[in-house]
Write a protein that holds these residues in place. Structure first.
Motif, PDB file in Angstrom:
ATOM      1  N   ASN A 136      -2.627  97.426  35.801  1.00 47.40           N
ATOM      2  CA  ASN A 136      -3.241  98.571  35.033  1.00 47.40           C
ATOM      3  C   ASN A 136      -4.125  98.796  34.358  1.00 47.40           C
ATOM      4  O   ASN A 136      -5.065  97.576  34.966  1.00 47.40           O
ATOM      5  CB  ASN A 136      -2.605  97.213  33.952  1.00 47.40           C
ATOM      6  N   SER A 137      -4.868  99.688  34.801  1.00 44.42           N
ATOM      7  CA  SER A 137      -6.395 100.223  34.833  1.00 44.42           C
ATOM      8  C   SER A 137      -6.650  99.559  33.181  1.00 44.42           C
ATOM      9  O   SER A 137      -8.193  99.204  33.178  1.00 44.42           O
ATOM     10  CB  SER A 137      -6.353 101.631  34.549  1.00 44.42           C
ATOM     11  N   GLN A 138      -6.430  99.195  32.527  1.00 48.52           N
ATOM     12  CA  GLN A 138      -6.902  98.170  31.637  1.00 48.52           C
ATOM     13  C   GLN A 138      -7.281  96.654  31.431  1.00 48.52           C
ATOM     14  O   GLN A 138      -7.895  96.175  30.409  1.00 48.52           O
ATOM     15  CB  GLN A 138      -5.532  98.743  30.121  1.00 48.52           C
ATOM     16  N   LYS A 176      -4.484 101.371  40.335  1.00 49.12           N
ATOM     17  CA  LYS A 176      -4.391 100.893  39.092  1.00 49.12           C
ATOM     18  C   LYS A 176      -4.237 102.558  38.489  1.00 49.12           C
ATOM     19  O   LYS A 176      -4.944 103.436  38.784  1.00 49.12           O
ATOM     20  CB  LYS A 176      -5.668 100.512  38.487  1.00 49.12           C
ATOM     21  N   THR A 177      -3.102 103.060  37.510  1.00 48.09           N
ATOM     22  CA  THR A 177      -3.065 102.903  36.522  1.00 48.09           C
ATOM     23  C   THR A 177      -2.797 103.219  34.932  1.00 48.09           C
ATOM     24  O   THR A 177      -3.017 101.622  35.203  1.00 48.09           O
ATOM     25  CB  THR A 177      -1.665 104.048  37.014  1.00 48.09           C
ATOM     26  N   ASP A 178      -2.714 103.300  34.438  1.00 52.91           N
ATOM     27  CA  ASP A 178      -2.805 103.038  32.966  1.00 52.91           C
ATOM     28  C   ASP A 178      -1.170 103.394  32.509  1.00 52.91           C
ATOM     29  O   ASP A 178      -0.694 103.678  32.374  1.00 52.91           O
ATOM     30  CB  ASP A 178      -3.460 104.101  31.791  1.00 52.91           C
ATOM     31  N   THR A 216       0.191 101.098  29.198  1.00 47.69           N
ATOM     32  CA  THR A 216       0.727 102.340  28.348  1.00 47.69           C
ATOM     33  C   THR A 216       0.881 103.539  28.079  1.00 47.69           C
ATOM     34  O   THR A 216       1.702 104.028  27.473  1.00 47.69           O
ATOM     35  CB  THR A 216      -0.757 102.118  27.356  1.00 47.69           C
ATOM     36  N   GLU A 217       0.404 104.587  28.860  1.00 44.88           N
ATOM     37  CA  GLU A 217       0.709 105.950  28.992  1.00 44.88           C
ATOM     38  C   GLU A 217       1.499 105.755  29.754  1.00 44.88           C
ATOM     39  O   GLU A 217       2.932 106.652  29.763  1.00 44.88           O
ATOM     40  CB  GLU A 217      -0.276 106.719  30.009  1.00 44.88           C
TER      41      GLU A 217
END
Length: 695
Positions: A315-317, A339-341, A343-344
């Motif tokens: 998670n990028s967050q 990493k990626t978001d 939530t999106e």
């Protein structure tokens, strides 16, 4: 030449295509290539037009396949494309639309030729077409790597295009065509009966130069999917305002680009403008991701770096550095990630679960990516994910069995978590519009889940008769049963009604076995007829029927026991939280009497009998003529006084999903059937051997 266009029927006699496919070698410096790449085609707006387009160019592709081994013209076109690809990133940055459009046209022709070759030639002959050398010219220097197979160079260039070139209005169609071309090359799996790891094109992807970019490619494909970008209007609208010759030419060519991505989108003669405004890049990216990550999974000699990337991204967050092993010389052995978001990604998953390919992606993430699974299970809005899954199951008769399995397995994996099982009963739903069985102003998400899963079991009993489906449905309910809380009266009724329905089926089946056994006994007492043969055939048939009955009975008794264990688990763990279930059990208590002495069920029925006896006594103390609300009130009060130690303890019901030993046998035909139906490309169904279109 760029201003000209051609109808589908004219393509068969198009002089540029005819020369390209002829026995005449064409120099890489010949002006012909710029003329060919500046040609405009009409837009096929339905699958019939797409088929006509392929039929019109079939002879051209056939002639090219015959002559290319001597001329190397196909290889020359690929080389022209490869040279352009090296300049493409700079071109995209300075918005050179014409350069991008001509590069696209080159790729469109390459893809169209590859499609014919993949469907008509063996893979060895396909590779030969790529590697056919054009005659050497005096003073000519190599402009591409001659040491690497041309097919691998092309696939590497396409991967780098997807990774390095930004998705802009004028590169959108180019990205789509890159995905289409890669799907076409990998579609060799549809037409030849061989494991993917044996194909050269899969080796190029899994262990060639393409694999160096595995992490970034998976990241780009997920980004495309998450963004859900609709096709820019200029790709499907003809420009009529006066903005100059080049802009008009670009718009005209952009319309021809759209011809590629709308192949097979519909069967009507006309389409409304908004029907073209689809998120095709997201769809194609997801299909390609599914193809990449579900092949070469069982061959230890060929590792799949894309699968590894999909299962390990984070998670990028979250805090922490992003580790990318982009430059590794051995990418398949490094634990590279990205990493990626989350939530999106979660939002997009929830909003697109109507599609098979999205459900399949969710399955892979929740089953194999521990980071994404933990994120999903921590959501307070888990109803946004569960509701679309329940809707898939509710409309099971309209879905293919693979889609139903995927949705059900996801629910089973979710039900392995006690926090999830508790949370679904705390989320209240108001008036679920698609649930037509009964109007309910309010029900918990857990209650709706139980209703839909029970309905799926009943649908399966009536039509599909699939033991695998039964097992997964009941396993999900069993995992949840200890956390059943405040079950709606209709949920309790459906749960007990399921048991009653199974009891009736059990009685009917036992009677069939009894009648069949009597007939067999009567035949054994008779003297064999003189002819003998016909009677022998009938005996074999009856014996086979008897075996089928016994197998059906064994499966049915397994199902009945699981339903009893689910009821028992609920009573043992949450008796005081489920007065409606107790009420319904009392109302239908006679159904349980049939199995009190049955060796398969008698141990689990003991607890149910104890509960029924306790509450029956309490109700008798009230006297007769009590109203339903009064009965419910007595049950609620008495349940607080009930001692749980009166119930026999059973092991906790916990089932864990385990993937089959050879998952490729299920997933590969499924994924390619999705590509066939959902990729907006036309494939020749008569050539497909991987799956049956009737299944």
């Amino acid at each position: 030449m760029g201003a000209n266009s051609s109808s589908f029927s004219d393509l068969a006699t198009n002089p540029y295509l005819m020369r390209f496919a002829s026995s005449e070698p064409i120099s890489v410096h010949d002006p012909f290539w710029n003329q060919l790449l500046s040609y405009t085609f009409l837009i096929p707006i339905n699958s019939s037009d797409a088929k006509l387009l392929e039929e019109s160019t079939a002879l051209t592709c056939k002639n090219l396949a015959i002559n290319n081994c001597k001329t190397g013209n196909f290889g020359a076109l690929v080389r022209k494309f490869l040279v352009r690809c090296t300049e493409l990133k700079a071109s995209a940055q300075c918005e050179d639309n014409i350069f991008t459009w001509q590069t696209y046209n080159a790729l469109f022709i390459i893809r169209s030729v590859c499609k014919y070759l993949v469907e008509h030639l063996s893979e060895d002959l396909l590779i030969q077409q790529f590697d056919a050398k054009l005659p050497k010219e005096e003073g000519q220097t190599a402009d591409v790597d001659d040491a690497t197979p041309m097919g691998e160079q092309l696939m590497t260039a396409l991967v780098e295009l997807l990774v390095d070139v930004p998705v802009l209005n004028f590169t959108y169609a180019l990205h789509l065509e890159a995905l289409n071309a890669l799907l076409v090359l990998l579609s060799v799996q549809m037409f030849q009966p061989m494991p993917a790891s044996k194909f050269a094109v899969y080796k190029y992807m899994m262990e060639g130069k393409c694999s160096i970019h595995a992490c970034l490619l998976v990241k780009a494909l997920i980004r495309n999917y998450v963004n859900q970008e609709k096709c820019p209007a200029e790709l499907y609208k003809n420009t009529t305002d006066s903005v100059g010759a080049i802009a008009n030419m670009t718009a005209s060519l952009a319309s021809s680009l759209w011809s590629v991505v709308t192949l097979g989108m519909g069967s009507t003669n006309e389409k409304k403008e908004e029907e073209f405004n689809e998120t095709l890049l997201a769809n194609q990216s997801l299909l390609f991701l599914m193809v990449l990550t579900n092949h070469c999974t069982s061959d230890m000699a060929l590792n799949n770096p894309y699968r590894q990337a999909l299962f390990q991204f984070t998670n990028s967050q979250d805090d922490g550095p992003e580790y990318l092993n982009e430059q590794s010389t051995a990418p398949t052995t490094a634990h590279a990630t990205f990493k990626t978001d989350f939530t999106e990604l979660y939002k997009t998953l929830c909003s697109t679960l109507r599609d098979d390919q999205t459900t399949l992606l969710l399955y892979l993430l929740i089953h194999r990516n521990p980071n994404m699974k933990a994120f999903i299970l921590s959501r307070t809005n888990i109803d946004q994910l569960v509701m679309p899954l329940l809707k898939i199951l509710y409309y099971a008769q309209e879905k293919n069995s693979h889609h139903i399995y995927m949705a059900l397995i996801i629910l089973l994996v979710l039900s392995e978590d006690d926090v999830f099982n508790k949370a679904v009963h705390e989320i209240s739903l108001k008036n679920v519009p698609w649930f037509k069985e009964r109007q309910m102003s309010e029900i918990s998400l857990g209650g709706l889940l139980i209703l839909v899963v029970i309905r799926t079991i009943q649908f399966n009993i009536a039509r599909m008769r699939d033991k695998y489906l039964h097992t997964n449905c009941l396993a999900a309910l069993a995992n949840m049963s200890a956390q059943f809380t405040n079950l709606h009266q209709y949920v309790a009724q459906r749960l007990v009604s399921l048991f009653s329905q199974l009891c009736k089926k059990h009685m009917k089946l036992v009677e069939q076995i009894r009648v069949s056994a009597m007939k067999e006994s009567q035949r054994g007492d008779k003297v064999a007829a003189p002819e003998g043969q016909g009677q022998g055939h009938k005996d074999d048939e009856e014996e086979a029927n008897q075996e089928d009955y016994m197998q059906d009975l064994a499966v049915l008794e397994e199902v009945i026991r699981m339903v009893l264990e689910i009821i028992n688990s609920c009573l043992t763990s949450g008796l005081h939280h489920n007065p409606h279930l107790v009420y319904t059990l009392l109302y239908q208590k006679d159904a349980f009497g049939l199995f009190r002495s049955h060796p398969t069920f008698q141990d689990v029925i003991v607890n149910i009998d104890t509960v029924l006896a306790y509450f029956s006594t309490k109700l008798e103390q009230m006297g007769g003529n009590s109203s339903p609300s009064e009965v419910l009130q007595v049950i609620e009060q008495s349940s607080r006084q009930f001692r749980r130690d009166r119930l026999k303890k059973f092991p906790e019901l916990k089932f864990k999903y385990v993937e089959e030993e050879s998952p490729e046998e299920f997933f590969i035909p499924y994924i390619w059937s999705l590509v066939y139906h959902s990729s907006n490309m036309y494939f020749n169904a008569t050539k497909i051997i991987l799956f049956s279109l009737s299944s």
